[in-house]
Scaffold this motif. Sequence first.
Motif, PDB file in Angstrom:
ATOM      1  N   PHE A 161       0.831  -1.207   0.000  1.00 56.42           N
ATOM      2  CA  PHE A 161       0.000   0.000   0.000  1.00 56.42           C
ATOM      3  C   PHE A 161       0.863   1.254   0.000  1.00 56.42           C
ATOM      4  O   PHE A 161       1.889   1.317   0.676  1.00 56.42           O
ATOM      5  CB  PHE A 161      -0.907   0.031   1.229  1.00 56.42           C
ATOM      6  CG  PHE A 161      -2.069  -0.934   1.166  1.00 56.42           C
ATOM      7  CD1 PHE A 161      -2.351  -1.649   0.018  1.00 56.42           C
ATOM      8  CD2 PHE A 161      -2.887  -1.102   2.275  1.00 56.42           C
ATOM      9  CE1 PHE A 161      -3.415  -2.529  -0.049  1.00 56.42           C
ATOM     10  CE2 PHE A 161      -3.957  -1.982   2.223  1.00 56.42           C
ATOM     11  CZ  PHE A 161      -4.226  -2.691   1.058  1.00 56.42           C
ATOM     12  N   ALA A 162       0.391   2.244  -0.719  1.00 54.00           N
ATOM     13  CA  ALA A 162       1.056   3.544  -0.743  1.00 54.00           C
ATOM     14  C   ALA A 162       0.452   4.490   0.286  1.00 54.00           C
ATOM     15  O   ALA A 162       1.033   5.533   0.579  1.00 54.00           O
ATOM     16  CB  ALA A 162       0.960   4.162  -2.135  1.00 54.00           C
ATOM     17  N   ALA A 166      -4.610   0.613   5.572  1.00 54.23           N
ATOM     18  CA  ALA A 166      -4.750  -0.421   6.599  1.00 54.23           C
ATOM     19  C   ALA A 166      -5.188   0.187   7.934  1.00 54.23           C
ATOM     20  O   ALA A 166      -6.038  -0.382   8.637  1.00 54.23           O
ATOM     21  CB  ALA A 166      -3.432  -1.179   6.766  1.00 54.23           C
ATOM     22  N   ALA A 167      -4.629   1.329   8.282  1.00 50.97           N
ATOM     23  CA  ALA A 167      -5.024   1.996   9.526  1.00 50.97           C
ATOM     24  C   ALA A 167      -6.471   2.485   9.434  1.00 50.97           C
ATOM     25  O   ALA A 167      -7.225   2.416  10.422  1.00 50.97           O
ATOM     26  CB  ALA A 167      -4.085   3.169   9.812  1.00 50.97           C
ATOM     27  N   ILE A 168      -6.863   2.966   8.277  1.00 49.58           N
ATOM     28  CA  ILE A 168      -8.247   3.386   8.075  1.00 49.58           C
ATOM     29  C   ILE A 168      -9.182   2.192   8.244  1.00 49.58           C
ATOM     30  O   ILE A 168     -10.209   2.274   8.916  1.00 49.58           O
ATOM     31  CB  ILE A 168      -8.420   4.019   6.682  1.00 49.58           C
ATOM     32  CG1 ILE A 168      -7.630   5.327   6.595  1.00 49.58           C
ATOM     33  CG2 ILE A 168      -9.895   4.273   6.378  1.00 49.58           C
ATOM     34  CD1 ILE A 168      -7.582   5.931   5.198  1.00 49.58           C
ATOM     35  N   VAL A 179      -8.599   7.622  10.700  1.00 44.10           N
ATOM     36  CA  VAL A 179      -7.605   8.674  10.527  1.00 44.10           C
ATOM     37  C   VAL A 179      -7.750   9.272   9.138  1.00 44.10           C
ATOM     38  O   VAL A 179      -8.316   8.655   8.227  1.00 44.10           O
ATOM     39  CB  VAL A 179      -6.184   8.116  10.722  1.00 44.10           C
ATOM     40  CG1 VAL A 179      -6.003   7.635  12.144  1.00 44.10           C
ATOM     41  CG2 VAL A 179      -5.903   6.984   9.725  1.00 44.10           C
ATOM     42  N   LYS A 180      -7.240  10.464   8.961  1.00 38.11           N
ATOM     43  CA  LYS A 180      -7.300  11.114   7.655  1.00 38.11           C
ATOM     44  C   LYS A 180      -6.403  10.362   6.672  1.00 38.11           C
ATOM     45  O   LYS A 180      -5.292   9.955   7.003  1.00 38.11           O
ATOM     46  CB  LYS A 180      -6.839  12.559   7.777  1.00 38.11           C
ATOM     47  CG  LYS A 180      -6.961  13.348   6.481  1.00 38.11           C
ATOM     48  CD  LYS A 180      -6.543  14.799   6.688  1.00 38.11           C
ATOM     49  CE  LYS A 180      -6.662  15.572   5.373  1.00 38.11           C
ATOM     50  NZ  LYS A 180      -6.244  16.996   5.552  1.00 38.11           N
ATOM     51  N   ALA A 181      -6.905  10.165   5.463  1.00 33.72           N
ATOM     52  CA  ALA A 181      -6.132   9.466   4.443  1.00 33.72           C
ATOM     53  C   ALA A 181      -4.856  10.233   4.127  1.00 33.72           C
ATOM     54  O   ALA A 181      -4.857  11.460   4.032  1.00 33.72           O
ATOM     55  CB  ALA A 181      -6.959   9.297   3.168  1.00 33.72           C
ATOM     56  N   PRO A 185       5.349   7.670   3.819  1.00 30.02           N
ATOM     57  CA  PRO A 185       6.701   8.002   3.348  1.00 30.02           C
ATOM     58  C   PRO A 185       7.317   6.866   2.536  1.00 30.02           C
ATOM     59  O   PRO A 185       8.045   7.106   1.580  1.00 30.02           O
ATOM     60  CB  PRO A 185       7.478   8.244   4.648  1.00 30.02           C
ATOM     61  CG  PRO A 185       6.441   8.531   5.677  1.00 30.02           C
ATOM     62  CD  PRO A 185       5.228   7.762   5.279  1.00 30.02           C
ATOM     63  N   GLU A 186       7.023   5.625   2.936  1.00 29.66           N
ATOM     64  CA  GLU A 186       7.496   4.443   2.228  1.00 29.66           C
ATOM     65  C   GLU A 186       6.325   3.482   2.061  1.00 29.66           C
ATOM     66  O   GLU A 186       5.414   3.458   2.888  1.00 29.66           O
ATOM     67  CB  GLU A 186       8.615   3.744   3.014  1.00 29.66           C
ATOM     68  CG  GLU A 186       9.861   4.592   3.221  1.00 29.66           C
ATOM     69  CD  GLU A 186      10.620   4.836   1.931  1.00 29.66           C
ATOM     70  OE1 GLU A 186      10.455   4.036   0.987  1.00 29.66           O
ATOM     71  OE2 GLU A 186      11.384   5.819   1.882  1.00 29.66           O
ATOM     72  N   PRO A 187       6.320   2.699   0.994  1.00 26.86           N
ATOM     73  CA  PRO A 187       5.234   1.732   0.812  1.00 26.86           C
ATOM     74  C   PRO A 187       5.131   0.779   2.002  1.00 26.86           C
ATOM     75  O   PRO A 187       6.137   0.419   2.617  1.00 26.86           O
ATOM     76  CB  PRO A 187       5.638   0.984  -0.469  1.00 26.86           C
ATOM     77  CG  PRO A 187       6.538   1.931  -1.194  1.00 26.86           C
ATOM     78  CD  PRO A 187       7.286   2.683  -0.132  1.00 26.86           C
ATOM     79  N   GLN A 188       3.904   0.385   2.323  1.00 26.78           N
ATOM     80  CA  GLN A 188       3.666  -0.537   3.429  1.00 26.78           C
ATOM     81  C   GLN A 188       3.376  -1.935   2.889  1.00 26.78           C
ATOM     82  O   GLN A 188       2.470  -2.120   2.077  1.00 26.78           O
ATOM     83  CB  GLN A 188       2.488  -0.075   4.283  1.00 26.78           C
ATOM     84  CG  GLN A 188       2.223  -0.971   5.492  1.00 26.78           C
ATOM     85  CD  GLN A 188       1.052  -0.512   6.319  1.00 26.78           C
ATOM     86  OE1 GLN A 188      -0.037  -0.295   5.797  1.00 26.78           O
ATOM     87  NE2 GLN A 188       1.272  -0.349   7.626  1.00 26.78           N
TER      88      GLN A 188
END
Length: 260
Positions: A161-162, A166-168, A179-181, A185-188
């Motif tokens: 994911f960029a 996942a947190a959303i 949380v706000k989209a 900083p790095e791909p997850q």
Amino acid sequence: MSSLKELQDSFQRGILAGDDAILSEVNDSAKERRTILFGVYRNAYVARLAEILGNDYELLHAYLGDARFAKLVRAYIAANPSDQRNARWFGRYLPAFARETAPFANHAEIGEIAALEKALADAFDGPDAPPLSITALATISAEDWPRLVFQPHPTAIRLTFATNAAAIWLALKAETAPVKAARLPEPQALVVWRQDLMARFRPLEAEEAMIWDEAAKGVRFSVLCEMVATFAGEDGAELRAATYLRGWVDLGMLAGCRVE
């Protein structure tokens, strides 16, 4: 006079492709024109497909809200007529559609939330396989470990994911304000899989993602240790590799191993 098969085919084209030829076989009623009467079937079909997508992408629906989700669904249905008898597969292209189609593509988290929901559903429905156990690993002799290769569980799916999708998703699942989209900083890296009877996912740090990807390709354990040493230094490389392996086993992410 048309045969029953011809009528059925024409009716299907009228529903799926918007072909109005079937209207010649429909009579006006005393209260409504044939276009309105047949439109009931068309609208009911679209409504049923929209209901299926709402069930398959429940948290994406919650994230977008009714109006935005309905807009996405209408666009998807228009672009992707159902081509499977099993409704389970109708929404399989929705993550890619959201990633590639404006205006949804302008918000990368939409496609990624959809991709996570789809992966979790696919993992839940995936094939059964007994997970690799610590007991099984303990039977392997020390001299065979360098030649050991591992098999991911057949339900395992790798995602990258960029955004913080996942947190959303986790916030939506917990029924708390997401949380706000934002772009990361790095791909997850994430792995989705089924453990026991539950589909789950976990993020992977860069080193673990690298070794997981290589292990999934059948790279030997000795080479995995060398790659870990190259990635983050030789000190403790074998221990780090073994720690990742133990975690995968404890979580049921592996289905087997063999000596090559």
